[in-house]
Design an enzyme around this catalytic site. Structure first.
Site, PDB file in Angstrom:
ATOM      1  N   GLY A  62       6.027 -61.449  26.436  1.00 26.37           N
ATOM      2  CA  GLY A  62       4.846 -62.519  26.533  1.00 26.37           C
ATOM      3  C   GLY A  62       3.694 -61.953  27.114  1.00 26.37           C
ATOM      4  N   GLU A  95      14.168 -62.357  31.806  1.00 24.15           N
ATOM      5  CA  GLU A  95      13.859 -63.352  32.695  1.00 24.15           C
ATOM      6  C   GLU A  95      14.916 -64.024  33.488  1.00 24.15           C
ATOM      7  OE1 GLU A  95      11.912 -65.735  29.334  1.00 24.15           O
ATOM      8  OE2 GLU A  95      10.485 -64.245  29.452  1.00 24.15           O
ATOM      9  N   HIS A 140      18.866 -61.338  29.768  1.00 29.94           N
ATOM     10  CA  HIS A 140      17.513 -61.398  29.501  1.00 29.94           C
ATOM     11  C   HIS A 140      16.586 -61.176  30.704  1.00 29.94           C
ATOM     12  CE1 HIS A 140      13.480 -62.847  28.449  1.00 29.94           C
ATOM     13  NE2 HIS A 140      13.689 -62.821  27.262  1.00 29.94           N
ATOM     14  N   TRP A 173      13.541 -69.591  21.890  1.00 27.44           N
ATOM     15  CA  TRP A 173      12.582 -70.692  22.224  1.00 27.44           C
ATOM     16  C   TRP A 173      12.397 -70.739  23.787  1.00 27.44           C
ATOM     17  CZ3 TRP A 173      14.015 -75.103  18.794  1.00 27.44           C
ATOM     18  CH2 TRP A 173      13.629 -74.697  17.385  1.00 27.44           C
ATOM     19  N   GLY A 181       9.925 -64.147  20.896  1.00 28.08           N
ATOM     20  CA  GLY A 181       9.906 -65.348  21.794  1.00 28.08           C
ATOM     21  C   GLY A 181       8.708 -66.374  21.465  1.00 28.08           C
ATOM     22  N   GLY A 182       7.396 -65.984  21.891  1.00 26.86           N
ATOM     23  CA  GLY A 182       6.392 -66.925  21.568  1.00 26.86           C
ATOM     24  C   GLY A 182       6.152 -67.266  20.131  1.00 26.86           C
TER      25      GLY A 182
HETATM   26  P1  PGA Z   1       7.928 -62.734  23.609  1.00 28.98           P
HETATM   27  O1  PGA Z   1       9.298 -62.780  24.359  1.00 28.98           O
HETATM   28  O2  PGA Z   1       7.960 -62.565  22.086  1.00 28.98           O
HETATM   29  O3  PGA Z   1       7.054 -64.093  23.693  1.00 28.98           O
HETATM   30  O4  PGA Z   1       7.304 -61.442  24.243  1.00 28.98           O
HETATM   31  C1  PGA Z   1      10.358 -62.103  23.742  1.00 28.98           C
HETATM   32  C2  PGA Z   1      11.616 -62.360  24.551  1.00 28.98           C
HETATM   33  O5  PGA Z   1      11.528 -62.588  25.976  1.00 28.98           O
HETATM   34  O6  PGA Z   1      12.761 -62.337  23.944  1.00 28.98           O
END
Ligand code: PGA
Length: 254
Positions: A174, A98, A96, A11, A235-236
């Site tokens: 993303g 990010e 991750h 999330w 993710g999304g």
């Molecule tokens: P996403 O993110 O499905 O929004 O591309 C995946 C993730 O970062 O684990």
């Protein structure tokens, strides 16, 4: 060897505890536990306790989005493995992209986190993946293998069975741009080959390797059809109970 599929919803920085509650109520209505797919939710730390209460007695499993490798102490803002476990977590995301890009986490820190998780029976989900520039230059394999080697440094074969690896090409996260199933399979196959080479065939056949990056209900089936892809890090599309449930259902059929 038949590996149980794993679908994890990351999330990121979304959902208050109340929103977590609403999601779980709605998701549980449309979901039936089954042996084929393990479902893991990764809410923000602040939602874990509420989620745990609602998920007790269900087969949905919880994980932390990250962790810190020290047990306790003066580490403002950080969360230990023990704290995660006390909130019912069985998994934690580590490395991750990010965290690596925005919070400057390097391979050494990732490795410490992996080892801390393993030392306390928490399954780390180690994320690896190349940026677009690296893919364009034909450096995908090199990048992914170097992240694996560094992230898993000092991890023994026995411990390795508890590790989940997530291949997440950074350019697909993303962005709405998913790697094709074939592109994803190619890299995941290389990852499994590396595990076989480093830890032996038994371990490489036992561990689960996920794909992540713009996963949707529509592309789930084609990704999971691939021989080496055992699950998805979403993710999304994990933010809506409806789309996450559709992904899980598609995985169940796979
Ligand atoms: P996403 O993110 O499905 O929004 O591309 C995946 C993730 O970062 O684990």
């Amino acid at each position: 060897m038949e590996r149980r599929a794993l679908v994890a919803g990351n999330w990121k920085m979304h959902k208050t505890p109340l929103e977590t509650e609403a999601f779980i109520h709605s998701f549980l209505e449309s979901w039936e536990a089954n042996d084929r797919v393990e479902v893991v939710l990764l809410p923000p730390f602040t939602g874990l306790e509420r989620a745990r209460g609602l998920l007790t007695g269900t087969a949905v499993v919880l994980g932390g989005q990250d962790l810190y490798f020290e047990d306790r102490g003066a580490f403002t803002g950080e969360i230990s493995v023990e704290m995660l476990r006390a909130c019912g977590c069985r998994y934690a995301l580590v490395g991750h992209s990010e965290r690596r890009a925005l919070f400057h986490e390097d391979d050494l820190l990732v490795n410490r986190k992996i080892r801390a998780a393993l030392a306390s029976d928490l399954h780390p989900i180690l994320c690896v993946g190349e940026i677009l520039e690296e893919r364009r230059r034909g450096r995908t394999e090199e990048k992914v293998l170097s992240q694996l080697g560094a992230g898993l440094d000092g991890v023994a074969g026995k411990e390795m069975r508890a590790v989940v690896i997530a291949y997440e090409p950074v350019w697909a996260i993303g962005t709405g741009e998913t790697a094709t199933a074939k592109q994803a399979q190619e890299v995941v196959r290389v990852i499994r080959g590396w595990v076989a080479h480093t830890y032996g065939k038994d371990v490489s056949e036992a561990i689960r390797i996920l794909y992540g990056g713009s996963v949707t209900p529509e592309n789930t089936a084609s990704l999971l059809e691939q021989r080496d892809i055992d699950g998805l890090l979403v993710g999304g599309a994990s933010l809506s109970p409806d789309s996450f449930a559709r992904i899980v259902r598609a995985a169940m059929r796979g």
